[in-house]
Design a protein around this motif. Structure first.
Motif, mmCIF file in Angstrom:
data_model
loop_
_atom_site.group_PDB
_atom_site.id
_atom_site.type_symbol
_atom_site.label_atom_id
_atom_site.label_comp_id
_atom_site.label_asym_id
_atom_site.label_seq_id
_atom_site.Cartn_x
_atom_site.Cartn_y
_atom_site.Cartn_z
ATOM 1 N N TRP A 93 68.806 56.282 28.679
ATOM 2 C CA TRP A 93 68.046 55.022 28.658
ATOM 3 C C TRP A 93 68.946 53.843 29.001
ATOM 4 C CZ3 TRP A 93 68.874 51.365 24.551
ATOM 5 C CH2 TRP A 93 68.057 50.216 24.632
ATOM 6 N N TYR A 94 70.066 53.698 28.293
ATOM 7 C CA TYR A 94 70.890 52.514 28.574
ATOM 8 C C TYR A 94 71.666 52.634 29.872
ATOM 9 C CZ TYR A 94 74.974 54.729 26.056
ATOM 10 O OH TYR A 94 75.999 55.549 25.623
ATOM 11 N N ASN A 95 71.737 53.852 30.433
ATOM 12 C CA ASN A 95 72.409 54.024 31.724
ATOM 13 C C ASN A 95 71.442 53.987 32.908
ATOM 14 O OD1 ASN A 95 75.261 54.201 31.514
ATOM 15 N ND2 ASN A 95 75.073 56.159 30.452
ATOM 16 N N GLY A 96 70.171 53.659 32.661
ATOM 17 C CA GLY A 96 69.243 53.450 33.770
ATOM 18 C C GLY A 96 68.660 54.698 34.383
ATOM 19 N N HIS A 97 68.597 55.807 33.636
ATOM 20 C CA HIS A 97 67.970 57.015 34.174
ATOM 21 C C HIS A 97 66.466 56.765 34.301
ATOM 22 C CE1 HIS A 97 66.620 61.132 34.614
ATOM 23 N NE2 HIS A 97 67.859 61.581 34.601
ATOM 24 N N PRO A 98 65.880 57.042 35.475
ATOM 25 C CA PRO A 98 64.461 56.701 35.674
ATOM 26 C C PRO A 98 63.504 57.429 34.740
ATOM 27 C CG PRO A 98 65.321 57.988 37.526
ATOM 28 C CD PRO A 98 66.489 57.578 36.714
ATOM 29 N N ASP A 99 63.888 58.587 34.217
ATOM 30 C CA ASP A 99 62.997 59.326 33.324
ATOM 31 C C ASP A 99 62.921 58.732 31.922
ATOM 32 O OD1 ASP A 99 62.623 61.076 35.397
ATOM 33 O OD2 ASP A 99 63.808 62.704 34.539
ATOM 34 N N TYR A 100 63.830 57.810 31.599
ATOM 35 C CA TYR A 100 63.940 57.336 30.218
ATOM 36 C C TYR A 100 63.768 55.827 30.065
ATOM 37 C CZ TYR A 100 65.529 62.040 29.279
ATOM 38 O OH TYR A 100 65.577 63.412 29.174
ATOM 39 N N GLN A 101 63.252 55.160 31.077
ATOM 40 C CA GLN A 101 63.105 53.711 30.987
ATOM 41 C C GLN A 101 61.947 53.282 30.093
ATOM 42 O OE1 GLN A 101 65.684 51.653 32.150
ATOM 43 N NE2 GLN A 101 66.317 53.804 32.066
ATOM 44 N N ASP A 102 61.070 54.216 29.752
ATOM 45 C CA ASP A 102 59.974 53.911 28.842
ATOM 46 C C ASP A 102 60.208 54.502 27.450
ATOM 47 O OD1 ASP A 102 58.521 52.503 30.807
ATOM 48 O OD2 ASP A 102 57.743 54.386 31.621
ATOM 49 N N LEU A 120 66.651 64.037 41.422
ATOM 50 C CA LEU A 120 66.577 62.581 41.541
ATOM 51 C C LEU A 120 67.028 62.147 42.930
ATOM 52 C CD1 LEU A 120 68.124 61.580 38.090
ATOM 53 C CD2 LEU A 120 65.701 61.631 38.709
ATOM 54 N N PRO A 121 66.651 60.964 43.373
ATOM 55 C CA PRO A 121 67.174 60.465 44.645
ATOM 56 C C PRO A 121 68.679 60.218 44.599
ATOM 57 C CG PRO A 121 65.193 59.277 44.008
ATOM 58 C CD PRO A 121 65.605 60.078 42.814
ATOM 59 N N SER A 142 64.177 70.944 57.260
ATOM 60 C CA SER A 142 63.499 69.928 58.068
ATOM 61 C C SER A 142 62.063 69.700 57.606
ATOM 62 C CB SER A 142 63.514 70.340 59.545
ATOM 63 O OG SER A 142 62.756 71.521 59.736
ATOM 64 N N SER A 143 61.539 70.639 56.816
ATOM 65 C CA SER A 143 60.173 70.492 56.325
ATOM 66 C C SER A 143 60.115 69.900 54.917
ATOM 67 C CB SER A 143 59.477 71.859 56.316
ATOM 68 O OG SER A 143 60.058 72.721 55.345
ATOM 69 N N LEU A 144 61.248 69.577 54.321
ATOM 70 C CA LEU A 144 61.263 69.033 52.957
ATOM 71 C C LEU A 144 60.564 67.674 52.925
ATOM 72 C CD1 LEU A 144 64.917 69.896 51.896
ATOM 73 C CD2 LEU A 144 62.826 70.971 51.048
ATOM 74 N N PRO A 145 59.744 67.407 51.927
ATOM 75 C CA PRO A 145 59.029 66.124 51.864
ATOM 76 C C PRO A 145 59.911 64.991 51.354
ATOM 77 C CG PRO A 145 58.449 67.501 49.980
ATOM 78 C CD PRO A 145 59.349 68.334 50.846
ATOM 79 N N ARG A 146 60.148 63.998 52.169
ATOM 80 C CA ARG A 146 60.852 62.766 51.817
ATOM 81 C C ARG A 146 62.175 62.978 51.095
ATOM 82 N NH1 ARG A 146 56.827 58.744 48.934
ATOM 83 N NH2 ARG A 146 56.562 60.530 47.562
ATOM 84 N N PRO A 147 63.094 63.763 51.657
ATOM 85 C CA PRO A 147 64.397 63.910 51.012
ATOM 86 C C PRO A 147 65.234 62.640 51.176
ATOM 87 C CG PRO A 147 64.423 64.997 53.137
ATOM 88 C CD PRO A 147 63.009 64.520 52.926
ATOM 89 N N VAL A 148 66.146 62.417 50.255
ATOM 90 C CA VAL A 148 67.091 61.305 50.335
ATOM 91 C C VAL A 148 68.438 61.867 50.774
ATOM 92 C CG1 VAL A 148 68.304 59.513 49.041
ATOM 93 C CG2 VAL A 148 65.914 60.017 48.536
#
Length: 535
Positions: free
Chosen positions: A140-149, A51-52, A424-430
């Motif tokens: 879900w209630y803690n806002g995890h992006p995988d469980y919002q649906d 996750l980010p 340095s080649s990783l795609p869009r790391p946070v």
């Protein structure tokens, strides 16, 4: 299994050792901490997180009304700012890069990915709509992006919900289902979850049952969690049947009780709940009812949805400390309900490249495989190492053991080349700096909404900032929450609208409106949730 045979200590390499830590929860940060204590500046750590956002179950597992438990994040932040530590969020190890890729590049890899699986009940009706696992429900209630649906019923049939299990997670879930929504909304709980619980209560949810197969002496909850059922709200009445408490106290349980100071203290808490039992039929409060010696036999459904649950009466048998629950001939109890939360334990999910035996990782002092054939050593820490049990602080001991073993092993091998070209080649790391900007926005946005924080739950923008509930990313550093456009440059977002407010020292956004408030000489302020500006 890795060999414990002592090896020849090599001369100190001119290169620094590089360790990859996969997973940014407590196990990952504690392992990093104790590796640095062992190695000092001769070691560099790269942490990878799918996750980010960092911090794992501290962010997505701790009950939102327990903010004090999350203070450990401050200690993890100290580790993340160390010059030899790098955080790479938004990178899923196991696919790209693979575990083998990391082992080729790093002197050692430590997996701290926890246990995202779940144990099932194996009873009829368990697949019914309205039966949900506690791991998913909590995320879900803690806002995890995988469980919002996560699919949940819009109303709760029978004015009741049932939580199966009596660990701390089960008590968290039950407590949050009956607490006043205004209390929950002041926390960092996802607002959509608050609104759902409020809707359930408004449509009739009045009683939440907490069900355990054995007695209170064997139950997994801590006294702090149990006591909180008494104190969580003046609008909640916690009860237990005194006759059921008596059934729990057979001869073997009395012996167990005599040897446990903690369980002795739980008796006073449960006695207070038993004293409330007579008020169940007359109170106007929401009810938390604790059941012991009850086991789910069948989820009762209609048209595919939960309409109730059948609970069999159990009895304890066996020696003290080894008692099990056995069925009796007593008639089963049927509870009419529309929501069943299964909280009977987490389980390890297989990880590609990680050996498993009986769904557990074979290791010696945290070492799964020593370095060989160009692959760095493989190690585990946290739930992946000891199984899904314990509290946050339980990670400290096995992190120390894994760190000590890993550092000892590194002394007998030469350091690999730096993995800098790979990262340095990783795609869009946070990065951790990106995360801190995001965290600041969460706190600022939450403050405007009257919450401790408003978590971002959707998508990642250029490895920097979420753009919540949209299909694209915002360029720069500012997101537009629940909007369809981005705020350019240094603009502020106008929450829940389709436009942006300029940030030139003269304007702020007006929450929940369609225009901006001017701020001449700093005397204008927003009124959260209102449709006008303050002058």
């Amino acid at each position: 299994m890795p060999s414990l045979k002592p090896a020849r200590l090599l001369t100190r390499s001119a290169r620094d050792y590089h360790v990859a830590v996969v997973g940014s929860g407590p196990a990952g940060f504690y392992t990093s901490k104790y590796l640095f204590k062992k190695a000092g500046d001769t070691l560099k750590i790269d942490m990878f997180e799918r996750l980010p956002t960092p911090f794992g179950l501290v962010r997505f597992g701790v009950a939102p009304d327990h903010p004090e438990v999350k203070n450990v994040i401050n200690d993890f932040g100290v580790i993340a700012r160390m010059p030899s530590f790098r955080y790479f969020g938004n990178i899923e190890v196991g696919s790209q890069p693979s575990l083998e890729d990391l082992r080729k590049l790093y002197d050692a890899v430590v997996l701290c990915t926890g246990a995202s699986g779940e144990r099932l009940l194996g009873i009829a009706g368990e697949e019914s709509f309205g039966v949900v696992g506690a791991p998913a429900f909590v995320k879900w209630y803690n806002g995890h992006p995988d469980y919002q649906d996560l699919k949940l019923p819009s109303t709760v049939h029978g004015e009741s919900a049932v939580v199966l299990g009596q660990g701390n997670v089960a008590l968290d879930v039950a407590r949050l289902l009956v607490r006043p929504p205004r209390d929950l909304d002041a926390t960092d709980m996802e607002r959509a979850a608050v609104n759902t619980i409020a809707s359930w209560q408004k449509s009739g949810l009045r009683t939440v049952h907490i069900v355990g197969r054995r007695g209170f002496v064997q139950a997994a909850f801590t006294n702090a969690e149990l006591r909180e059922l008494l104190t969580c709200s003046d609008e909640v009445l916690p009860v237990v049947d005194p006759e059921e408490l008596a059934l729990c106290r057979n001869e073997a349980s009395e012996e167990e009780l005599s040897k446990s100071r903690m369980k002795k203290r739980s008796v006073d808490i449960l006695d207070k709940m038993a004293a409330n039992f007579a008020e169940m039929g007359s109170t106007s409060k929401r009810i938390l009812r604790v059941h012991f010696l009850r086991s789910p036999q069948e989820v009762l459904s209609e048209d595919g949805g939960v309409r109730g649950i059948r609970l069999g009466r159990m009895k304890l048998q066996g020696e003290p400390g080894r008692q099990v629950a056995a069925p009796t001939e007593e008639a089963a109890l049927e509870i009419s309900c529309g929501l069943v939360v299964r909280s009977v334990g987490f389980d390890i999910t297989p990880f590609n490249g990680l050996p498993l035996k009986s769904n557990r990782v074979p290791h010696t002092q945290g070492c799964v495989e020593t370095s060989s054939d160009g692959l760095g050593g493989l190690y585990v820490s946290g739930w992946l190492k000891r199984g899904p049990q314990g509290i946050i602080a339980s990670n400290i001991g096995d992190a120390q053991e894994t760190a000590a073993r890993l550092w000892n092993d590194l002394q007998h091998q030469s350091a690999k080349s730096s993995p800098d070209s790979f990262v340095s080649s990783l795609p869009r790391p946070v990065s951790f700096e990106d995360w801190k900007k995001l965290e600041a926005e969460e706190h600022r946005s939450g403050h405007e909404m009257g919450k401790a924080a408003a978590k971002f739950t959707r998508g990642c923008c250029e490895g920097v900032i979420f753009k919540a509930q949209t299909e694209g990313c915002c360029q720069g550093r500012i997101y537009t929450r629940a909007a369809q456009s981005c705020c350019g440059g240094r603009s502020l977002y106008d929450s829940e609208t389709h436009g942006c407010c300029l940030e030139n020292g003269a304007q702020v956004y007006r929450y929940g409106s369609y225009n901006c408030c001017r701020r001449p000489k700093g005397i204008c302020r927003i009124r959260p949730g209102k449709a006008t500006c303050c002058s």
